[in-house]
Design a protein around this motif. Sequence first.
Motif, PDB file in Angstrom:
ATOM      1  N   LEU A 118       0.826  -1.034  -0.033  1.00  0.00           N
ATOM      2  CA  LEU A 118      -0.064   0.130  -0.158  1.00  0.00           C
ATOM      3  C   LEU A 118       0.767   1.114  -0.326  1.00  0.00           C
ATOM      4  O   LEU A 118       0.898   2.060  -0.415  1.00  0.00           O
ATOM      5  CB  LEU A 118      -0.903   0.125   1.296  1.00  0.00           C
ATOM      6  CG  LEU A 118      -2.372  -0.491   0.803  1.00  0.00           C
ATOM      7  CD1 LEU A 118      -1.756  -1.964   0.403  1.00  0.00           C
ATOM      8  CD2 LEU A 118      -3.131  -0.639   1.888  1.00  0.00           C
ATOM      9  N   GLY A 119       2.213   1.206   0.478  1.00  0.00           N
ATOM     10  CA  GLY A 119       3.083   2.297   0.680  1.00  0.00           C
ATOM     11  C   GLY A 119       3.452   2.560  -1.032  1.00  0.00           C
ATOM     12  O   GLY A 119       4.353   4.019  -0.765  1.00  0.00           O
ATOM     13  N   THR A 136       2.860   8.981   5.361  1.00  0.00           N
ATOM     14  CA  THR A 136       2.585   8.295   5.666  1.00  0.00           C
ATOM     15  C   THR A 136       0.909   7.291   4.780  1.00  0.00           C
ATOM     16  O   THR A 136       0.541   8.514   4.049  1.00  0.00           O
ATOM     17  CB  THR A 136       2.321   7.988   7.602  1.00  0.00           C
ATOM     18  OG1 THR A 136       1.825   6.546   7.228  1.00  0.00           O
ATOM     19  CG2 THR A 136       1.107   8.731   7.733  1.00  0.00           C
ATOM     20  N   THR A 137       0.584   6.248   4.964  1.00  0.00           N
ATOM     21  CA  THR A 137      -0.462   5.467   4.175  1.00  0.00           C
ATOM     22  C   THR A 137      -0.896   5.587   5.273  1.00  0.00           C
ATOM     23  O   THR A 137      -0.713   4.237   6.221  1.00  0.00           O
ATOM     24  CB  THR A 137      -0.178   5.214   3.267  1.00  0.00           C
ATOM     25  OG1 THR A 137       0.794   5.060   2.046  1.00  0.00           O
ATOM     26  CG2 THR A 137      -1.603   3.964   2.698  1.00  0.00           C
ATOM     27  N   MET A 138      -3.165   5.414   5.459  1.00  0.00           N
ATOM     28  CA  MET A 138      -3.494   4.692   6.716  1.00  0.00           C
ATOM     29  C   MET A 138      -4.115   4.189   5.980  1.00  0.00           C
ATOM     30  O   MET A 138      -4.983   4.668   4.928  1.00  0.00           O
ATOM     31  CB  MET A 138      -4.639   6.718   7.268  1.00  0.00           C
ATOM     32  CG  MET A 138      -3.208   7.095   7.685  1.00  0.00           C
ATOM     33  SD  MET A 138      -3.793   8.369   8.856  1.00  0.00           S
ATOM     34  CE  MET A 138      -4.081   7.838   9.875  1.00  0.00           C
ATOM     35  N   SER A 139      -4.376   2.496   6.193  1.00  0.00           N
ATOM     36  CA  SER A 139      -5.998   2.107   5.920  1.00  0.00           C
ATOM     37  C   SER A 139      -6.554   1.546   7.229  1.00  0.00           C
ATOM     38  O   SER A 139      -5.788   0.497   8.110  1.00  0.00           O
ATOM     39  CB  SER A 139      -4.498   0.752   5.707  1.00  0.00           C
ATOM     40  OG  SER A 139      -5.328   0.474   4.795  1.00  0.00           O
ATOM     41  N   THR A 140      -7.303   1.796   7.240  1.00  0.00           N
ATOM     42  CA  THR A 140      -8.310   1.414   8.558  1.00  0.00           C
ATOM     43  C   THR A 140      -9.331   0.868   7.726  1.00  0.00           C
ATOM     44  O   THR A 140     -10.975   1.509   7.460  1.00  0.00           O
ATOM     45  CB  THR A 140      -8.202   3.132   9.772  1.00  0.00           C
ATOM     46  OG1 THR A 140      -8.745   3.593   8.569  1.00  0.00           O
ATOM     47  CG2 THR A 140      -6.911   2.911  10.059  1.00  0.00           C
ATOM     48  N   ALA A 141      -9.903  -0.138   6.031  1.00  0.00           N
ATOM     49  CA  ALA A 141     -10.882   0.094   5.532  1.00  0.00           C
ATOM     50  C   ALA A 141     -11.365   1.506   5.229  1.00  0.00           C
ATOM     51  O   ALA A 141     -10.931   1.997   4.331  1.00  0.00           O
ATOM     52  CB  ALA A 141     -11.534  -0.937   6.026  1.00  0.00           C
ATOM     53  N   ASN A 147      -9.471   9.255   8.489  1.00  0.00           N
ATOM     54  CA  ASN A 147      -8.020   8.989   9.303  1.00  0.00           C
ATOM     55  C   ASN A 147      -7.316   9.948   8.533  1.00  0.00           C
ATOM     56  O   ASN A 147      -5.978  10.456   9.418  1.00  0.00           O
ATOM     57  CB  ASN A 147      -8.319   8.458   9.200  1.00  0.00           C
ATOM     58  CG  ASN A 147      -8.800   7.179  10.231  1.00  0.00           C
ATOM     59  OD1 ASN A 147     -10.089   8.376  11.135  1.00  0.00           O
ATOM     60  ND2 ASN A 147      -9.345   5.907  10.098  1.00  0.00           N
TER      61      ASN A 147
END
Lengths: 379, 297
Positions: A118-119, A136-141, A147
Motif C-alpha cells: 500500500l505504501g 504515510t499511508t493509513m489503512s483502516t478499510a 483518518n
Amino acid sequence: MGRGVQEHTNRLLSGLTGIGRVHRIDGLPHEYYGGELNQSVEEILANAGLTSIDSRLSRSTALAFSAIQELLENVDFGGGKRCALINATSVGGMDTTEQEYLRNRESWDYTRFLQHNLGQINDRLCAHYGWNLFNTTMSTACSSAANAMMLGARLIRSGQYDQVIVGGTDALSNFTMRGFESLMIYDAELCRPFDDTRAGLNLGEAAAYVLLESEQSARERGHTANVRLTGWANANDAFHATASSPDGKGAVLSMTQALEVANLQPEDIDYINAHGTATPNNDLSESIAIKQVFSEVPVFSSTKAFTGHTLAAAGAIEAVFSVLSIEKNLAWANLNWTTPIADTGLVPALETTSLEINHVLSNSFGFGGNNSTLIFSSI
Amino acid sequence: MKAYIHHAASVSVQPLNAPIQAVEFPADVQHPDYKDRIPPAKIRRMGSAVKMGIWSALEAGAQSEDPIIMGSGLGCLKDSERFLEGLRGAPDIVSPTPFIQSTHNTVSGQIALHLGNHLYNITHTQNGVSFEASLIDAMLWLQEKQGYVMVGGVEEHIPLLHEIADNLNVNSSTRDAYSEGSAFLRVGSKPSDVAISACTIAGSREEAVELVLQSKAELVLTGNSGPVVMAAPSFGPVPTLDYTRFTGIHMSNSAQAAALAFRMLSGESIDHHQPRKVAIFNQYLDASFGVTILEQN
C-alpha cells in the motif's frame, strides 16, 4: 463520474449516477454494478497529461496520480512550505496482484507483485514529483481517507506543517467485489442508501486529494480558502469485525467528539453527508446513531448511489462533495430512494436541495469497528 | 515532547523469557502460549498476525482507554492469499472469512474488540517505516491529550515472499533472514525510566545519518526493513549493531528494535553494549529512513 472537480459537480447536478455495469475486471462469475472509470491505466495517465510515467503500476496508483496532478495544477504546493502527504488506501495494488495471482502460476511476472504494498503508491508519487517530505499511508478499510484528513489536520494544528496533501485511492478489484459479495452485502441491483429495500452496496473506484493548509500559510501566499476543516474524530465501535453495533456506539462517539473538536452543537450542522453504504446493517446503525446525536435530524444524504462505495477513497471524495456543498449551498441528492427504513423513518434529501450550508458533517465507517467523522465549515 | 515507555512486548525469533541473543537464520518465530491471554475458542479463529498482535499488546499492558496506533507494511498476508486462492479454486462460492481478516486494520480492530476499546484506532502502512509513522502519530496524540497510547507493529510472513525473492534474484542470505512478528510499546506522557525523545522519517540517507549524529547516541541499532539489504552507512566513532541479527527482516522489525532498545536501556546488555542513549536507524530500500532516538531518563 469523470475526472476533476468540475466534471463531478456537473454529474452531481445532473442527478445521473456514475454506477453502471463493470467491464474491466477479469474473472467475475456474473455481471456486477459498480462505479467503474471506463479507462485503462494508460488512458488514466494520458488523460492527466502524465505520459512520462511508466504505466507499469497499479490502477490505484494511476488513479492517485490523476487526482494529485489535478490538485497540483490548482494549488501552490511546496515552495518553502513545510509539507507532508497523508495517503489512504484499503487494497493498494491488489488489482495488479490478483491479475498475476489468478493466472497460471508458471507464467507469473513476479515483478508485478512489487506493486502490492500500500505504501508503494506514496513512493511512486514522491519519486515522480521529486518530493522529500513526511508521508504515510493509513489503512483502516472504508474510513481510511477520513483518518488521513484527520491526521493532516492534527499535523497542521500542532504547528509542525504548513501544507498537507490528504486523501485516498482505491481501484475496483475482483478481490473486493467478490469479498463484499461473499458477505452477502453486494447488491446485484443499483444500491439504495437509506431505503427500506436496500440490499447492499455497489463498489466504486476513485481517488481524491485535498490540500489542507494552515490559515497563516494560506494568508502568506495570498490565498483565500472558502472552507475550513473544523472537526474530526475517530472512535472504535468495538462490537464486531465487520458489522456495526445495533446502537451505533462508535458512530455516536465519532460524531459527538468531532462536534466537540469543532466546538459546535448538533443544531449547527446544516447537512450530513452520511456514510450510507446501502448495506442493511450500516444504514440502520448509522440512522440510529444520527437520531441519537441529533434531536432534530438535519438534511442528510448518501452520495454513494452516485459513486459507488469507493472504500479508502470515500472519505476524500465525500470531503470534496462536502466542500462543494458549502461553496454552492447545496445538499446532494440521495438517489434510488423510495421507502423509509421502517425502524427509523428517516427521509434523506431526495433531490439536490438548495439551503444555506455553513457546516457539513461527513461520516466514514469501516471494518474493524473504525468510525470517523469530519466537519467542514464555511469561512 | 518525549514519549515515555512504560512496557514493551514482542513476538519474534527471539527465545521467550531469555536474554537477547543473535539468531541463526532461517529462524521460526517463537510463539508464546497464546492461551495465557486469549480464550482458546477465539485463538482458533485468529490469523497469526492477529494472535501475535493481540498477545504483544496485552503483554505490554494495553488498557481499554489507550488509543491503538500500529503499523503493518504488508498487512494480513495469509488471509489475503487464502482469499485469492478461494477466488481461483471456487469461482462461484467463496468463504468471506479470509476477506474479513485480510484488511490491514484487522489486528488493530481485533485488539479494540478484545479490550472493548472505543478510542482512536489506526493502522499505518508505509512499507518499512509503518512503525515510525505510527510512533509519530502516537507522539502527536500524547502532545495533544497526555495519557497513554499503545504503539506497535505487526508483520506476517508467507512462503510467496520467498518465491518472489528467488524469482527476483534476491541473495539467499537476505531471503533466509525474512521473518515476521510483532511488538507493542505502551508509551505515555508520564515519565518512566526510558524515553523516546524523537522519531523521524527521512527521505534521504544523508538526512537520516545527520539526525543520528546530532542525537549524540552512544549506540546505533542499524537495520533493513526492506526485502533487499542496503549497506549500513558510517556513523563515525559511534558503534553500531545490526538489529536484524535479533529480529530478522520484515517491514515492522523497527518496532521490535524499539522493544530491544527498551530492554537495553532498562539495563540488559546486548553484545556487551550498555548504552544510555540509542538511535535506531531503519532503512527501507533507498526510499525511506526511520530514525528513532531512545534514552535513559
